[in-house]
Design an enzyme around this catalytic site. Sequence first.
Site, PDB file in Angstrom:
ATOM      1  N   TYR A  58      39.897  40.797  29.692  1.00 39.14           N
ATOM      2  CA  TYR A  58      38.449  40.625  29.544  1.00 39.14           C
ATOM      3  C   TYR A  58      37.842  41.477  28.424  1.00 39.14           C
ATOM      4  O   TYR A  58      36.634  41.408  28.199  1.00 39.14           O
ATOM      5  CB  TYR A  58      37.759  40.939  30.878  1.00 39.14           C
ATOM      6  CG  TYR A  58      38.201  40.015  31.984  1.00 39.14           C
ATOM      7  CD1 TYR A  58      37.915  38.651  31.918  1.00 39.14           C
ATOM      8  CD2 TYR A  58      38.930  40.485  33.082  1.00 39.14           C
ATOM      9  CE1 TYR A  58      38.342  37.790  32.911  1.00 39.14           C
ATOM     10  CE2 TYR A  58      39.355  39.625  34.086  1.00 39.14           C
ATOM     11  CZ  TYR A  58      39.065  38.284  33.995  1.00 39.14           C
ATOM     12  OH  TYR A  58      39.482  37.421  34.975  1.00 39.14           O
ATOM     13  N   ARG A  64      45.627  30.293  32.492  1.00 35.25           N
ATOM     14  CA  ARG A  64      45.992  31.396  33.385  1.00 35.25           C
ATOM     15  C   ARG A  64      46.596  30.855  34.694  1.00 35.25           C
ATOM     16  O   ARG A  64      47.277  29.827  34.677  1.00 35.25           O
ATOM     17  CB  ARG A  64      44.755  32.271  33.609  1.00 35.25           C
ATOM     18  CG  ARG A  64      44.241  32.885  32.279  1.00 35.25           C
ATOM     19  CD  ARG A  64      43.016  33.742  32.486  1.00 35.25           C
ATOM     20  NE  ARG A  64      43.313  34.867  33.376  1.00 35.25           N
ATOM     21  CZ  ARG A  64      42.364  35.580  34.000  1.00 35.25           C
ATOM     22  NH1 ARG A  64      41.081  35.278  33.814  1.00 35.25           N
ATOM     23  NH2 ARG A  64      42.704  36.573  34.775  1.00 35.25           N
ATOM     24  N   ASN A 102      28.238  32.623  33.738  1.00 29.08           N
ATOM     25  CA  ASN A 102      29.644  32.945  33.968  1.00 29.08           C
ATOM     26  C   ASN A 102      29.802  33.107  35.476  1.00 29.08           C
ATOM     27  O   ASN A 102      29.469  34.161  36.030  1.00 29.08           O
ATOM     28  CB  ASN A 102      30.075  34.221  33.240  1.00 29.08           C
ATOM     29  CG  ASN A 102      31.585  34.440  33.371  1.00 29.08           C
ATOM     30  OD1 ASN A 102      32.208  33.889  34.276  1.00 29.08           O
ATOM     31  ND2 ASN A 102      32.156  35.240  32.485  1.00 29.08           N
ATOM     32  N   GLU A 135      28.329  26.655  31.108  1.00 27.99           N
ATOM     33  CA  GLU A 135      29.294  27.537  31.792  1.00 27.99           C
ATOM     34  C   GLU A 135      30.087  28.283  30.731  1.00 27.99           C
ATOM     35  O   GLU A 135      30.531  27.673  29.746  1.00 27.99           O
ATOM     36  CB  GLU A 135      30.224  26.678  32.656  1.00 27.99           C
ATOM     37  CG  GLU A 135      31.319  27.454  33.379  1.00 27.99           C
ATOM     38  CD  GLU A 135      32.231  26.523  34.191  1.00 27.99           C
ATOM     39  OE1 GLU A 135      31.880  25.345  34.401  1.00 27.99           O
ATOM     40  OE2 GLU A 135      33.308  27.000  34.587  1.00 27.99           O
ATOM     41  N   ASP A 189      26.176  23.366  44.053  1.00 30.46           N
ATOM     42  CA  ASP A 189      24.977  22.623  44.467  1.00 30.46           C
ATOM     43  C   ASP A 189      23.717  23.241  43.873  1.00 30.46           C
ATOM     44  O   ASP A 189      22.754  22.522  43.575  1.00 30.46           O
ATOM     45  CB  ASP A 189      24.881  22.587  45.993  1.00 30.46           C
ATOM     46  CG  ASP A 189      25.894  21.636  46.616  1.00 30.46           C
ATOM     47  OD1 ASP A 189      26.531  20.865  45.870  1.00 30.46           O
ATOM     48  OD2 ASP A 189      26.049  21.661  47.862  1.00 30.46           O
ATOM     49  N   PRO A 204      30.645  37.724  40.244  1.00 31.56           N
ATOM     50  CA  PRO A 204      31.304  38.903  40.793  1.00 31.56           C
ATOM     51  C   PRO A 204      32.359  39.523  39.878  1.00 31.56           C
ATOM     52  O   PRO A 204      33.077  38.829  39.172  1.00 31.56           O
ATOM     53  CB  PRO A 204      31.957  38.382  42.083  1.00 31.56           C
ATOM     54  CG  PRO A 204      32.044  36.912  41.914  1.00 31.56           C
ATOM     55  CD  PRO A 204      30.872  36.526  41.063  1.00 31.56           C
ATOM     56  N   HIS A 260      33.138  31.481  29.985  1.00 27.50           N
ATOM     57  CA  HIS A 260      34.170  32.406  30.457  1.00 27.50           C
ATOM     58  C   HIS A 260      34.647  33.242  29.286  1.00 27.50           C
ATOM     59  O   HIS A 260      34.796  32.722  28.164  1.00 27.50           O
ATOM     60  CB  HIS A 260      35.350  31.652  31.066  1.00 27.50           C
ATOM     61  CG  HIS A 260      34.958  30.821  32.248  1.00 27.50           C
ATOM     62  ND1 HIS A 260      34.750  31.361  33.495  1.00 27.50           N
ATOM     63  CD2 HIS A 260      34.662  29.506  32.352  1.00 27.50           C
ATOM     64  CE1 HIS A 260      34.370  30.407  34.321  1.00 27.50           C
ATOM     65  NE2 HIS A 260      34.305  29.273  33.658  1.00 27.50           N
TER      66      HIS A 260
HETATM   67  C1  DQA Z   1      36.136  34.628  34.273  1.00 34.40           C
HETATM   68  C2  DQA Z   1      37.402  33.857  34.694  1.00 34.40           C
HETATM   69  C3  DQA Z   1      37.499  33.779  36.197  1.00 34.40           C
HETATM   70  O1  DQA Z   1      38.685  33.099  36.569  1.00 34.40           O
HETATM   71  C4  DQA Z   1      37.546  35.164  36.806  1.00 34.40           C
HETATM   72  O2  DQA Z   1      37.553  35.080  38.220  1.00 34.40           O
HETATM   73  C5  DQA Z   1      36.452  36.050  36.332  1.00 34.40           C
HETATM   74  C6  DQA Z   1      36.065  35.996  34.929  1.00 34.40           C
HETATM   75  C7  DQA Z   1      36.072  34.848  32.750  1.00 34.40           C
HETATM   76  O3  DQA Z   1      34.988  35.149  32.253  1.00 34.40           O
HETATM   77  O4  DQA Z   1      37.094  34.742  32.063  1.00 34.40           O
HETATM   78  O5  DQA Z   1      35.954  36.894  37.067  1.00 34.40           O
HETATM   79  O6  DQA Z   1      35.006  33.865  34.647  1.00 34.40           O
END
Ligand code: DQA
Length: 156
Positions: free
Chosen positions: A33, A116, A84, A107, A97, A20, A109
Amino acid sequence: MSAAEAGTGGAVKVLVANGPNLGRLGAREPEVYGRSSLAELAAKCGAWAAALGLAADVRQTDSEAELVGWLHQAADEAWPVVLNPAAFTHYSYALRDAVAQVPLVIEVHLSNPAAREDFRRQSVIAPVVRGTIAGFGLDSYHLALAELARLAAASA
Ligand code: DQA
């Protein structure tokens, strides 16, 4: 040819799934970002994947149910996944799950959640993935794709 290579001309298909608010990249908190849009992220992932002998299917959804469904699809089709999970990272046991059913998930980010707010320091997804890459902006995805390519070559 493995199931993940079907229909990709021999390249291993990789699902790059985004959770999201990542559809708002570029407009959303650019100081955190970056200024690239989701379309730019998708184009870069496509090019990086092709150069690595992979075929990236880049998707984004704001829906937990849809994201869970995509993970089920990856489990059934034996697709490796770059994920992500966005805010679902921090609280979605349903997504955890689903991820646990997929043999190879990295994973990623864009930001470094550990640096943070407190609520971002926990990932409920991290214990069920192969590894996590965070804090390198779009390059987090490039690093994940490179590692998937290395793993695919090692297991071929
Ligand atoms: C994120 C980090 C998450 O905490 C945040 O809710 C995001 C983006 C990132 O790519 O840095 O929506 O996954």
